[in-house]
Design a protein around this motif. Structure first.
Motif, PDB file in Angstrom:
ATOM      1  N   LEU A   1      16.493  49.905 -16.048  1.00  0.00           N
ATOM      2  CA  LEU A   1      15.254  49.314 -16.836  1.00  0.00           C
ATOM      3  C   LEU A   1      14.927  48.041 -15.976  1.00  0.00           C
ATOM      4  O   LEU A   1      15.568  47.520 -15.164  1.00  0.00           O
ATOM      5  N   GLU A   2      13.691  47.513 -16.319  1.00  0.00           N
ATOM      6  CA  GLU A   2      13.037  46.472 -15.792  1.00  0.00           C
ATOM      7  C   GLU A   2      12.812  45.444 -17.039  1.00  0.00           C
ATOM      8  O   GLU A   2      12.966  45.659 -17.901  1.00  0.00           O
ATOM      9  N   ASP A   3      12.568  44.070 -16.748  1.00  0.00           N
ATOM     10  CA  ASP A   3      12.625  43.004 -17.808  1.00  0.00           C
ATOM     11  C   ASP A   3      11.011  42.913 -18.286  1.00  0.00           C
ATOM     12  O   ASP A   3      10.890  41.764 -18.701  1.00  0.00           O
ATOM     13  N   ASP A   4      10.148  43.795 -17.783  1.00  0.00           N
ATOM     14  CA  ASP A   4       8.701  43.773 -18.365  1.00  0.00           C
ATOM     15  C   ASP A   4       8.276  45.022 -18.942  1.00  0.00           C
ATOM     16  O   ASP A   4       7.031  45.471 -18.315  1.00  0.00           O
ATOM     17  N   ILE A   5       8.960  45.869 -19.677  1.00  0.00           N
ATOM     18  CA  ILE A   5       8.427  47.156 -20.044  1.00  0.00           C
ATOM     19  C   ILE A   5       8.245  47.295 -21.494  1.00  0.00           C
ATOM     20  O   ILE A   5       8.711  46.309 -22.082  1.00  0.00           O
ATOM     21  N   VAL A   6       7.600  48.162 -22.037  1.00  0.00           N
ATOM     22  CA  VAL A   6       7.253  48.459 -23.180  1.00  0.00           C
ATOM     23  C   VAL A   6       7.925  49.831 -23.551  1.00  0.00           C
ATOM     24  O   VAL A   6       7.356  50.909 -23.193  1.00  0.00           O
ATOM     25  N   ALA A   7       8.919  49.747 -24.667  1.00  0.00           N
ATOM     26  CA  ALA A   7       9.458  50.801 -24.932  1.00  0.00           C
ATOM     27  C   ALA A   7       8.574  52.150 -26.026  1.00  0.00           C
ATOM     28  O   ALA A   7       7.987  51.526 -26.563  1.00  0.00           O
ATOM     29  N   LYS A   8       8.809  53.343 -25.476  1.00  0.00           N
ATOM     30  CA  LYS A   8       8.056  54.379 -26.403  1.00  0.00           C
ATOM     31  C   LYS A   8       8.987  54.457 -27.703  1.00  0.00           C
ATOM     32  O   LYS A   8      10.232  54.398 -27.648  1.00  0.00           O
ATOM     33  N   ASP A   9       8.513  55.216 -28.859  1.00  0.00           N
ATOM     34  CA  ASP A   9       9.340  55.833 -29.674  1.00  0.00           C
ATOM     35  C   ASP A   9      10.239  56.716 -29.551  1.00  0.00           C
ATOM     36  O   ASP A   9       9.962  57.689 -28.449  1.00  0.00           O
ATOM     37  N   HIS A  10      11.265  56.815 -30.050  1.00  0.00           N
ATOM     38  CA  HIS A  10      12.237  57.582 -29.818  1.00  0.00           C
ATOM     39  C   HIS A  10      12.964  57.752 -28.289  1.00  0.00           C
ATOM     40  O   HIS A  10      13.390  58.986 -27.869  1.00  0.00           O
ATOM     41  N   TYR A  11      12.802  56.839 -27.677  1.00  0.00           N
ATOM     42  CA  TYR A  11      13.144  56.747 -26.050  1.00  0.00           C
ATOM     43  C   TYR A  11      14.604  56.872 -26.060  1.00  0.00           C
ATOM     44  O   TYR A  11      15.142  57.779 -25.151  1.00  0.00           O
ATOM     45  N   PHE A  12      15.430  56.522 -27.027  1.00  0.00           N
ATOM     46  CA  PHE A  12      17.039  56.735 -26.952  1.00  0.00           C
ATOM     47  C   PHE A  12      17.311  58.340 -27.153  1.00  0.00           C
ATOM     48  O   PHE A  12      18.085  58.579 -26.213  1.00  0.00           O
ATOM     49  N   SER A  13      16.916  58.848 -28.283  1.00  0.00           N
ATOM     50  CA  SER A  13      17.266  60.092 -28.248  1.00  0.00           C
ATOM     51  C   SER A  13      16.460  61.256 -27.656  1.00  0.00           C
ATOM     52  O   SER A  13      17.208  62.092 -26.937  1.00  0.00           O
ATOM     53  N   THR A  14      15.280  60.843 -26.750  1.00  0.00           N
ATOM     54  CA  THR A  14      14.851  61.692 -25.833  1.00  0.00           C
ATOM     55  C   THR A  14      15.470  61.721 -24.563  1.00  0.00           C
ATOM     56  O   THR A  14      15.954  62.669 -24.021  1.00  0.00           O
ATOM     57  N   MET A  15      16.073  60.664 -24.260  1.00  0.00           N
ATOM     58  CA  MET A  15      16.787  60.406 -22.917  1.00  0.00           C
ATOM     59  C   MET A  15      18.279  61.299 -23.013  1.00  0.00           C
ATOM     60  O   MET A  15      18.702  61.901 -22.309  1.00  0.00           O
ATOM     61  N   LYS A  16      18.999  60.764 -24.250  1.00  0.00           N
ATOM     62  CA  LYS A  16      20.109  61.386 -24.509  1.00  0.00           C
ATOM     63  C   LYS A  16      20.153  62.727 -24.572  1.00  0.00           C
ATOM     64  O   LYS A  16      20.957  63.540 -23.969  1.00  0.00           O
ATOM     65  N   ASN A  17      19.214  63.293 -25.590  1.00  0.00           N
ATOM     66  CA  ASN A  17      19.445  64.648 -25.671  1.00  0.00           C
ATOM     67  C   ASN A  17      18.811  65.492 -24.467  1.00  0.00           C
ATOM     68  O   ASN A  17      19.431  66.751 -24.378  1.00  0.00           O
ATOM     69  N   PHE A  18      17.907  64.920 -23.478  1.00  0.00           N
ATOM     70  CA  PHE A  18      17.311  65.570 -22.478  1.00  0.00           C
ATOM     71  C   PHE A  18      19.051  65.808 -21.603  1.00  0.00           C
ATOM     72  O   PHE A  18      19.136  66.801 -20.769  1.00  0.00           O
ATOM     73  N   ALA A  19      19.598  64.531 -21.378  1.00  0.00           N
ATOM     74  CA  ALA A  19      20.653  64.649 -20.539  1.00  0.00           C
ATOM     75  C   ALA A  19      21.897  65.689 -21.088  1.00  0.00           C
ATOM     76  O   ALA A  19      22.447  66.133 -20.243  1.00  0.00           O
ATOM     77  N   LEU A  20      22.028  65.572 -22.418  1.00  0.00           N
ATOM     78  CA  LEU A  20      22.964  66.685 -23.132  1.00  0.00           C
ATOM     79  C   LEU A  20      22.558  67.976 -22.671  1.00  0.00           C
ATOM     80  O   LEU A  20      23.543  68.924 -22.362  1.00  0.00           O
ATOM     81  N   GLN A  21      21.258  68.417 -22.757  1.00  0.00           N
ATOM     82  CA  GLN A  21      20.882  69.761 -22.369  1.00  0.00           C
ATOM     83  C   GLN A  21      20.986  70.101 -20.808  1.00  0.00           C
ATOM     84  O   GLN A  21      21.090  71.506 -20.639  1.00  0.00           O
ATOM     85  N   LEU A  22      21.206  69.117 -20.170  1.00  0.00           N
ATOM     86  CA  LEU A  22      21.564  69.541 -18.677  1.00  0.00           C
ATOM     87  C   LEU A  22      22.880  69.281 -18.498  1.00  0.00           C
ATOM     88  O   LEU A  22      23.452  69.063 -17.243  1.00  0.00           O
TER      89      LEU A  22
END
Length: 339
Positions: free
Chosen positions: A259-280
């Protein structure tokens, strides 16, 4: 006759209702069993990923031990007196390591030989946090001194506020202060400890910074791509910062997110990334991209194998003095080229 017909109709309706109810009950039970099997399958797949990650960890630790042996061999310069304190088994290992016929795999000392001058070069100068390990996601945030305003605190608040209580236990945020001026480092650290004292004490946030001896000489870099000396120096240092941060994070979790030090996180970003990685999980991939902004400002997710490979990639770029600020900007799913 009417009574008989009415009775038959009632019986028919009853049987139909009973069969429908039985079918629905069986279907519902089957659906619940299927959901349970799917849940168990995903849990098993997650455990296998954790096991794979821990195997890579053990391999990395063994390689570190071998590196220490190699450094001992290099410092002894063939002196027998320097080896007298070792056991016969240790001497045999050292002999095998120095066998000229053995293949020598390049390592970080090959690309950055100045690290041999100080054995603590790869240890953080500042390290604050509980040292949490075994998580699903490690969020790495490199930050450097800004001329105007730092958005680090806002970025951390954004990331933390979008995490559920369970997700806060399944990740660790590593803030890397890419500066060697200890006054500045401690100034940033003091601010973080005041504003995120609970997150640091609970293990959710860790803060590290490198030693001065980690960086090679950056004054005489070859100018490439028509960039100025300052731009080349900036690119090179950025790659070195990414390398240090990735090496530190490698043992902490299954996936690493750049990540970078000047971002704004979206809702559910954690589960979105984790679940997508698990699907692959059955796919051969090294990097997943969750942004279209290039490597700067991008959310890059690396699997366990990439966490081992990419620091070597950055070190090689430094060795070649061809350092790209967006060296990983290729595609949404980047697979190993040797597979």
């Amino acid at each position: 006759m009417r009574l008989r017909n009415g009775t038959l109709a009632t019986v028919s309706v009853f049987l139909t209702s009973f069969l429908s109810l039985s079918w629905y009950t069986a279907w519902q039970n089957g659906k619940e069993k299927l959901n349970a099997y799917q849940h168990e399958f995903h849990a098993l797949r997650e455990r296998l990923r954790v096991a794979e990650h821990r195997t890579l960890q053990r391999s990395s630790e063994l390689n570190a031990v071998l590196e220490q042996f190699k450094r001992i061999v290099a410092s002894s310069n063939g002196s027998k007196d320097a080896l007298n304190n070792f056991s016969d088994d240790a001497k045999k290992i050292l002999k095998d390591l120095t066998n000229r016929n053995a293949l020598q795999v390049p390592n970080i000392y090959h690309h950055m030989p100045h690290l041999l001058n100080n054995e603590e070069s790869l240890q953080p100068a500042v390290q604050v946090g509980l040292g949490r390990t075994g998580v699903s996601l490690v969020l790495g945030i490199p930050t450097v001194k800004r001329k105007v305003k730092s958005y680090l605190a806002e970025t951390l608040h954004s990331l933390i506020d979008k995490l559920s209580p369970e997700e806060k236990l399944d990740c660790v945020i590593v803030v890397y202060i890419g500066e060697t001026d200890l006054n500045h480092v401690h100034s940033v650290l003091d601010n973080l400890e005041k504003e995120f004292s609970f997150e640091i004490s609970s293990g959710l946030i860790e803060v590290i910074s490198p030693r001065t001896t980690y960086y090679p000489e950056l004054a005489n870099l070859r100018e490439t791509f028509g960039d100025s000396k300052e731009r080349v120096r900036w690119r090179t240092k950025q790659n070195l910062d990414y390398c240090f941060l990735m090496m530190y994070a490698q043992k902490k979790g299954i996936y690493y997110v750049q990540l970078e030090d000047d971002i704004v996180a979206k809702d559910h970003y954690f589960s979105t990334m984790k679940n997508f990685a698990l699907q692959l999980s059955s796919e051969d991939w090294m990097i997943l991209e969750f942004s279209q902004l290039g490597f700067i400002g991008k959310r890059e997710l690396f699997d366990a194998e990439a966490q081992l490979v990419m620091p070597a990639h950055f070190n090689m770029k430094v060795k070649q003095k061809k350092c790209y600020s967006n060296t990983l900007n290729q595609s949404s799913i980047i697979k190993p080229q040797w597979l």
